[in-house]
Design a protein around this motif. Structure first.
Motif, PDB file in Angstrom:
ATOM      1  N   ASP A  13     -23.601  68.147 -24.395  1.00  0.00           N
ATOM      2  CA  ASP A  13     -24.158  66.967 -23.719  1.00  0.00           C
ATOM      3  C   ASP A  13     -25.657  66.786 -23.910  1.00  0.00           C
ATOM      4  O   ASP A  13     -26.248  65.858 -23.354  1.00  0.00           O
ATOM      5  N   GLY A  14     -26.310  67.679 -24.671  1.00  0.00           N
ATOM      6  CA  GLY A  14     -27.731  67.522 -24.950  1.00  0.00           C
ATOM      7  C   GLY A  14     -28.658  67.836 -23.796  1.00  0.00           C
ATOM      8  O   GLY A  14     -29.846  67.502 -23.848  1.00  0.00           O
ATOM      9  N   VAL A  15     -28.152  68.500 -22.756  1.00  0.00           N
ATOM     10  CA  VAL A  15     -28.968  68.826 -21.588  1.00  0.00           C
ATOM     11  C   VAL A  15     -29.368  70.299 -21.635  1.00  0.00           C
ATOM     12  O   VAL A  15     -28.505  71.184 -21.714  1.00  0.00           O
ATOM     13  N   ARG A  16     -30.678  70.564 -21.596  1.00  0.00           N
ATOM     14  CA  ARG A  16     -31.169  71.937 -21.475  1.00  0.00           C
ATOM     15  C   ARG A  16     -31.104  72.342 -20.000  1.00  0.00           C
ATOM     16  O   ARG A  16     -31.574  71.611 -19.127  1.00  0.00           O
ATOM     17  N   ARG A  17     -30.542  73.502 -19.773  1.00  0.00           N
ATOM     18  CA  ARG A  17     -30.390  73.960 -18.396  1.00  0.00           C
ATOM     19  C   ARG A  17     -31.180  75.249 -18.204  1.00  0.00           C
ATOM     20  O   ARG A  17     -31.067  76.173 -19.004  1.00  0.00           O
ATOM     21  N   PHE A  18     -31.918  75.287 -17.116  1.00  0.00           N
ATOM     22  CA  PHE A  18     -32.838  76.390 -16.859  1.00  0.00           C
ATOM     23  C   PHE A  18     -32.503  77.145 -15.570  1.00  0.00           C
ATOM     24  O   PHE A  18     -33.215  78.067 -15.212  1.00  0.00           O
ATOM     25  N   ARG A  19     -31.444  76.756 -14.893  1.00  0.00           N
ATOM     26  CA  ARG A  19     -31.103  77.363 -13.608  1.00  0.00           C
ATOM     27  C   ARG A  19     -29.626  77.765 -13.599  1.00  0.00           C
ATOM     28  O   ARG A  19     -28.760  77.004 -14.046  1.00  0.00           O
ATOM     29  N   LEU A  20     -29.388  78.963 -13.075  1.00  0.00           N
ATOM     30  CA  LEU A  20     -28.029  79.437 -12.879  1.00  0.00           C
ATOM     31  C   LEU A  20     -27.701  79.436 -11.388  1.00  0.00           C
ATOM     32  O   LEU A  20     -28.578  79.665 -10.563  1.00  0.00           O
ATOM     33  N   PRO A  21     -26.406  79.192 -11.064  1.00  0.00           N
ATOM     34  CA  PRO A  21     -25.326  78.830 -11.965  1.00  0.00           C
ATOM     35  C   PRO A  21     -25.441  77.369 -12.397  1.00  0.00           C
ATOM     36  O   PRO A  21     -26.032  76.552 -11.683  1.00  0.00           O
ATOM     37  N   MET A  22     -24.869  77.046 -13.533  1.00  0.00           N
ATOM     38  CA  MET A  22     -24.982  75.704 -14.099  1.00  0.00           C
ATOM     39  C   MET A  22     -23.891  74.811 -13.514  1.00  0.00           C
ATOM     40  O   MET A  22     -22.965  74.364 -14.195  1.00  0.00           O
ATOM     41  N   LYS A  23     -24.048  74.521 -12.210  1.00  0.00           N
ATOM     42  CA  LYS A  23     -23.046  73.724 -11.513  1.00  0.00           C
ATOM     43  C   LYS A  23     -23.179  72.231 -11.786  1.00  0.00           C
ATOM     44  O   LYS A  23     -22.364  71.442 -11.301  1.00  0.00           O
ATOM     45  N   ASP A  24     -24.197  71.868 -12.545  1.00  0.00           N
ATOM     46  CA  ASP A  24     -24.357  70.470 -12.939  1.00  0.00           C
ATOM     47  C   ASP A  24     -23.660  70.178 -14.255  1.00  0.00           C
ATOM     48  O   ASP A  24     -23.947  69.172 -14.909  1.00  0.00           O
ATOM     49  N   SER A  25     -22.734  71.028 -14.666  1.00  0.00           N
ATOM     50  CA  SER A  25     -22.162  70.937 -16.002  1.00  0.00           C
ATOM     51  C   SER A  25     -20.682  70.584 -15.967  1.00  0.00           C
ATOM     52  O   SER A  25     -19.978  70.859 -14.983  1.00  0.00           O
ATOM     53  N   PRO A  26     -20.175  70.008 -17.042  1.00  0.00           N
ATOM     54  CA  PRO A  26     -18.726  69.760 -17.125  1.00  0.00           C
ATOM     55  C   PRO A  26     -17.916  71.051 -17.147  1.00  0.00           C
ATOM     56  O   PRO A  26     -16.765  71.060 -16.715  1.00  0.00           O
ATOM     57  N   ALA A  27     -18.506  72.126 -17.626  1.00  0.00           N
ATOM     58  CA  ALA A  27     -17.792  73.404 -17.626  1.00  0.00           C
ATOM     59  C   ALA A  27     -17.527  73.872 -16.203  1.00  0.00           C
ATOM     60  O   ALA A  27     -16.446  74.393 -15.893  1.00  0.00           O
ATOM     61  N   PHE A  28     -18.501  73.678 -15.300  1.00  0.00           N
ATOM     62  CA  PHE A  28     -18.255  74.021 -13.899  1.00  0.00           C
ATOM     63  C   PHE A  28     -17.252  73.062 -13.269  1.00  0.00           C
ATOM     64  O   PHE A  28     -16.378  73.476 -12.495  1.00  0.00           O
ATOM     65  N   ASP A  29     -17.348  71.783 -13.579  1.00  0.00           N
ATOM     66  CA  ASP A  29     -16.443  70.803 -12.984  1.00  0.00           C
ATOM     67  C   ASP A  29     -14.979  71.148 -13.246  1.00  0.00           C
ATOM     68  O   ASP A  29     -14.105  70.797 -12.451  1.00  0.00           O
ATOM     69  N   ALA A  30     -14.724  71.843 -14.348  1.00  0.00           N
ATOM     70  CA  ALA A  30     -13.344  72.174 -14.712  1.00  0.00           C
ATOM     71  C   ALA A  30     -12.826  73.409 -13.982  1.00  0.00           C
ATOM     72  O   ALA A  30     -11.638  73.742 -14.105  1.00  0.00           O
ATOM     73  N   LEU A  31     -13.690  74.100 -13.229  1.00  0.00           N
ATOM     74  CA  LEU A  31     -13.286  75.342 -12.563  1.00  0.00           C
ATOM     75  C   LEU A  31     -12.713  75.070 -11.177  1.00  0.00           C
ATOM     76  O   LEU A  31     -12.962  74.017 -10.582  1.00  0.00           O
ATOM     77  N   SER A  32     -11.998  76.056 -10.647  1.00  0.00           N
ATOM     78  CA  SER A  32     -11.336  75.903  -9.343  1.00  0.00           C
ATOM     79  C   SER A  32     -12.097  76.588  -8.216  1.00  0.00           C
ATOM     80  O   SER A  32     -11.632  76.566  -7.076  1.00  0.00           O
ATOM     81  N   VAL A  33     -13.245  77.190  -8.503  1.00  0.00           N
ATOM     82  CA  VAL A  33     -13.952  78.006  -7.519  1.00  0.00           C
ATOM     83  C   VAL A  33     -15.424  77.617  -7.474  1.00  0.00           C
ATOM     84  O   VAL A  33     -15.904  76.864  -8.323  1.00  0.00           O
ATOM     85  N   GLY A  34     -16.127  78.146  -6.452  1.00  0.00           N
ATOM     86  CA  GLY A  34     -17.574  78.033  -6.404  1.00  0.00           C
ATOM     87  C   GLY A  34     -18.114  76.811  -5.705  1.00  0.00           C
ATOM     88  O   GLY A  34     -19.307  76.512  -5.823  1.00  0.00           O
ATOM     89  N   ARG A  35     -17.275  76.127  -4.941  1.00  0.00           N
ATOM     90  CA  ARG A  35     -17.756  74.932  -4.227  1.00  0.00           C
ATOM     91  C   ARG A  35     -18.043  75.294  -2.778  1.00  0.00           C
ATOM     92  O   ARG A  35     -17.143  75.366  -1.950  1.00  0.00           O
TER      93      ARG A  35
END
Length: 883
Positions: free
Chosen positions: A849-871
């Motif tokens: 997506d062309g976004v540089r990410r500097f903070r963990l966890p990367m909950k602003d990402s589509p990879a996180f959106d696909a997960l079932s945990v961490g909300r």
């Protein structure tokens, strides 16, 4: 006293009638009243880990979230109730697949596997992953558990039995020591131990992160029926403060003192059973003067900050490494990348909560059963707490249900010992899951400011890094974590000029200490991000940028250590090269990261490996050594080292970790146990082999002890100026490639790892799969935020550990670059598996997506959106938000 309920049910084919408290869980009823111990308490009452699974009228159900009264008239089946041939097949399937590590979660998964394969003859891997979604495994990454279920289904279809290698030495995938017993729940963990007359302790924790304790009123608790004693600071006969490095952690907070975090202990209620102890603990009344907590390192560093811990200034430790003139090198660089990277606090979430049992001995001593990562450190601190001689405390390891660094510091060992001492009876003290989350040290949140330069060809010129870590209320090993982060701040790359400063700061947050990766993975996220930014400026891809900068023999690391041996980073890059470019050519979003992780504490520490081989009357050989088994397979590989040397079957050797011999080696940490324990076992075994070579039989050697102590004391402290420092004994290296699918979700991970020598390839592969699983959680979903020092959640799904359905496929490539200082060339693999993962995930997301990410966890990402945990649902003023 509440009224009881007359419960009638059938348990494993046996009719049972008993009176139960209406609020009692089915789990507690099975374990504490009926002695059914294959069901484990990992998260009661959440019902979110699956360790307590039973079949209720044939359906799999978690028992910790089920009231016992709801089981009235029902049929309960646990692993104990299956037919012997079913139990055997299940055990062999999991052992053959290497589908277990610490084993705590496995009995629940094994029963689930039975239920799944009874219902579906040919389940797919996706169907198995969906079926085990209620189960949490922190060790394996799930792949080998799914393999085990497939093996079980295949055998039930008559398509072949699970194949288990009967014996072998170094390089053989022999079965895990006590594997069948672990699968079936027959091998005891601490909380499974039972002794006649045993009492139970429940801890009272501080309600505040910072407050003055005005008074502690235990009268109501002491008067509660069934209570034997209520222990507080007044009952401690010895030194109340203890710790691994600094004695800055009180076993109980005294009246007139401050509590410093919400995990501080106020009292221990000792009663006839667990329920009584917990009920009485709720009746302890504490009068607090609440004070504003120090919430961040920045607040702790302020000139007017209150001193968090009376035994140390707020700066716990500062570590610096400097070589060359950074300003000039950066000014002369063709390209420069800058960024402030932030990583999060993380909960270990080992499946077995803290528990300890202590039994008085007839001679006036104590027998302490501990799950700690360094049992002789536990003994030292308990003896100091009780004003006893260490030799009067016999300490014994009960191999634990996961640790990952979180069981280095003591938790409730001293309290169990004190309670046994004052009552004269066996005492068990255990933490609930919520208490566990509040008490033990976490992974450090780090803020890292990086400036990295390179020349026109992409070769690195300089790294400047400023790292600040929140170490919480107590030292633990927090200073060493920041020391390690500083030493790994340049990754596995050749950097001629370095300027690194790392500081650990006390706050009133939960303590932070050792966790798998130990600072190296936080630093890796930052340096890998900078390499990706530089590669883009230079016009290189991620693989080529790393290849041009990867260290080789003769290069210096950030610490100044010159590498002389076993440097496999370029071999790991070569192993993934073709796949990396093929995936990019296919249009996939691909990220790549490299990692380095020390084997051995180093940095000037004196380190030991100690072993005693004792030939027993039954012609077995007891294998005593000082490091902890916590799922990594240490006991199994020590058997293999001994078998390789002597030529005897591996099963001849029976591992033990206890105080029969004085084998204190410190903590099982720094990916060092295989290397140091292995060297000692090899040396002791060579002495036994010399006797066998002279024609003596084991029968003739009965009672003989073959001893070996190995000392490693040639490393250099970071504050000692040396032209060629040796900061660590050895290093592991890795390259990982992360692939996303069309949605931006995790699809596949390739993990190429230099392991020195794969002593047991199946167990080694499992360690890497499990650490990749942890690394993906670190990257995307895991965190433990605190508000005014209190964790905002203790729920397992909120905390964000990935479930089976969240995991991509993981492909492990074992690279063997032998380590001359390791036994048969082996070096540590327990931590390196998660070091490069977050950086590789960030690179894949940028490609997507062309976004540089500097903070963990990367909950602003589509990879996180696909997960079932961490909300995590948090209150924020009048509104709610999902983090």
């Amino acid at each position: 006293m509440s009224e009881t309920f007359p419960l009638e049910l059938t348990v494993n084919g046996r009719p049972v009638s008993l009176e139960v408290d209406p609020e009692a869980s089915l789990l507690d009823t099975l374990r504490d009243r009926l002695g059914v111990l294959s069901v484990k308490d990992g998260c009661q009452p959440q019902g979110q880990c699956g360790a307590c699974l039973a079949l209720i009228d044939g359906k799999p159900r978690v028992t910790c979230a089920t009231k016992a009264v709801k089981a009235h008239g029902r049929e309960i089946v646990t692993l104990e109730g299956l037919r012997p041939e079913e139990r055997d097949l299940i055990a062999r399937s999991f052992v053959a697949a290497a589908g277990l590590q610490c084993g705590f979660c496995i009995p629940g998964l094994a029963l689930r596997a039975h239920a799944v394969t009874e219902k579906h003859a040919t389940p797919t891997r996706d169907e198995i992953a969906a079926a085990i979604d209620v189960h949490l495994c922190r060790c394996t990454g799930y792949a080998k558990i799914i393999d085990a279920v497939e093996l079980l289904a295949r055998a039930k279809r008559g398509e072949g039995e699970p194949e288990i290698l009967a014996d072998g030495g170094v390089g053989a995938s022999i079965p895990r020591y006590q594997g069948p017993e672990m699968v079936l729940g027959d091998r005891a963990y601490v909380d499974d131990l039972r002794f006649d007359g045993m009492l139970h302790g429940a801890m009272v924790l501080s309600a505040h992160a910072r407050a003055k304790v005005r008074a502690i009123d235990v009268r109501a608790a002491a008067a509660h029926p069934g209570v034997e004693r209520v222990l507080t600071w007044r009952d401690v006969p010895g030194e109340r403060w203890y710790g691994l490095i600094y004695n800055d952690w009180p076993g109980f907070v005294a009246e007139g003192e401050e509590v410093r975090c919400v995990g501080d202990f106020i009292a221990c209620v000792v009663a006839k059973d667990k329920a009584t102890a917990q009920a009485a603990a709720a009746r302890v009344v504490v009068d607090y003067e609440v004070l504003p907590p120090v919430r961040t390192p920045e607040e702790g560093l302020a000139a007017d900050a209150p001193r968090v811990n009376p035994n140390h200034a707020n700066v716990l430790q500062r570590t610096t490494f400097s070589r060359g003139e950074a300003d000039a090198a950066l000014a002369g660089s063709a390209f420069v990348a800058r960024g402030t990277f932030r990583t999060q606090r993380i909960e270990h979430l080992f499946l077995e909560p803290e528990s300890a049992v202590c039994v008085p001995k007839p001679d006036g001593g104590l027998h302490l059963y501990t799950q700690g990562q360094g049992i002789f450190d536990d003994r030292r601190q308990v003896a100091r707490f009780l004003a006893m001689d260490e030799e009067d405390i016999f300490v014994e390891l009960v191999p634990n249900g996961g640790a990952f660094g979180g069981k280095e510091d003591m938790s409730i060992q001293a309290h169990a010992a004190l309670a046994a001492r004052v009552t004269g009876r066996p005492v068990k003290v255990a933490l609930t899951r919520e208490q566990s989350v509040r008490v033990h040290p976490k992974r450090h949140p780090l803020t890292m400011e990086y400036t990295v330069g390179c020349d026109a060809d992409g070769r690195l010129t300089a790294v400047r890094a400023r790292l600040v870590g929140d170490t919480g209320a107590y030292a633990s090993v927090g200073g060493k974590v920041l020391e390690r982060a500083a030493g790994h701040a340049c990754g596995p790359y050749r950097v001629p000029v370095v300027d690194i400063d790392a500081v650990a700061v006390y706050t009133n947050n939960p303590p932070c200490g050792a966790m798998r990766g130990f600072g190296a993975n936080q630093a890796s996220f930052a340096v890998e991000g900078c390499l990706d930014m530089l590669a883009e400026q230079v016009g290189l891809d991620g693989w080529e940028m790393r290849w041009r900068n990867a260290v080789e023999i003769g290069d210096r690391l950030a610490t100044g250590q010159v590498l002389e041996k076993s440097v496999g980073i370029k071999r790991t890059l070569e192993a993934v090269k073709d796949r990396y470019y093929a995936l990019k050519a296919a249009g996939k979003a691909v990220g790549i990261g490299c990692g380095i992780k020390n084997t051995g504490i180093g940095n000037g520490a004196v380190e030991w490996g100690k072993c005693r081989l004792v030939v027993e009357d039954d012609l077995s050989v007891s294998l005593h050594q000082g490091y902890t088994e916590m799922g990594q397979g240490l006991l199994t590989v020590t058997q293999q080292f001994a078998a390789e040397v002597t030529g005897l079957p591996a099963a001849t050797f029976r591992p033990r970790v206890d105080a029969t011999f004085s084998l204190g080696c410190g903590q099982t940490t720094g990916s060092r146990a295989t290397l140091f324990a292995g060297r000692a076992v090899k040396s002791a075994a060579e002495k036994l082999k010399a006797e066998l070579d002279q024609g003596r039989t084991l029968a003739e050697l009965r009672g003989r002890v073959f001893a070996a102590d190995i000392v490693v004391d040639d490393t250099t402290p970071p504050d000692v100026a040396a032209e060629n420092p040796k900061t660590h004994t050895a290093f592991g290296y890795a390259t990982q490639v992360v692939v996303l699918d069309a949605r931006g979700a995790l699809e596949h991970v390739i993990a190429a790892h230099d392991v020195g020598r794969a002593v047991n390839p199946a167990l080694c592969e499992g360690q890497i799969e499990g650490s990749v699983h942890m690394g993906l959680g670190f990257a995307l979903s895991e965190e433990l935020p605190c508000e005014d020092g209190m964790p905002v959640t203790h729920k397992m799904r909120d905390i964000g550990v990935l479930r089976a359905r969240d995991m991509p496929t993981v492909e492990v490539l074992l690279i063997e670059e032998p380590e001359p200082e390791g036994p048969f060339g082996a070096k540590g693999v327990g931590e390196i598996g998660l070091v490069p993962t977050a950086g590789a995930v960030a690179g894949a997301l940028y490609a997507f997506d062309g976004v540089r990410r500097f903070r963990l966890p990367m909950k602003d990402s589509p990879a996180f959106d696909a997960l079932s945990v961490g909300r995590i649902k948090e209150k924020d003023g009048a509104r709610e938000r999902w983090s």
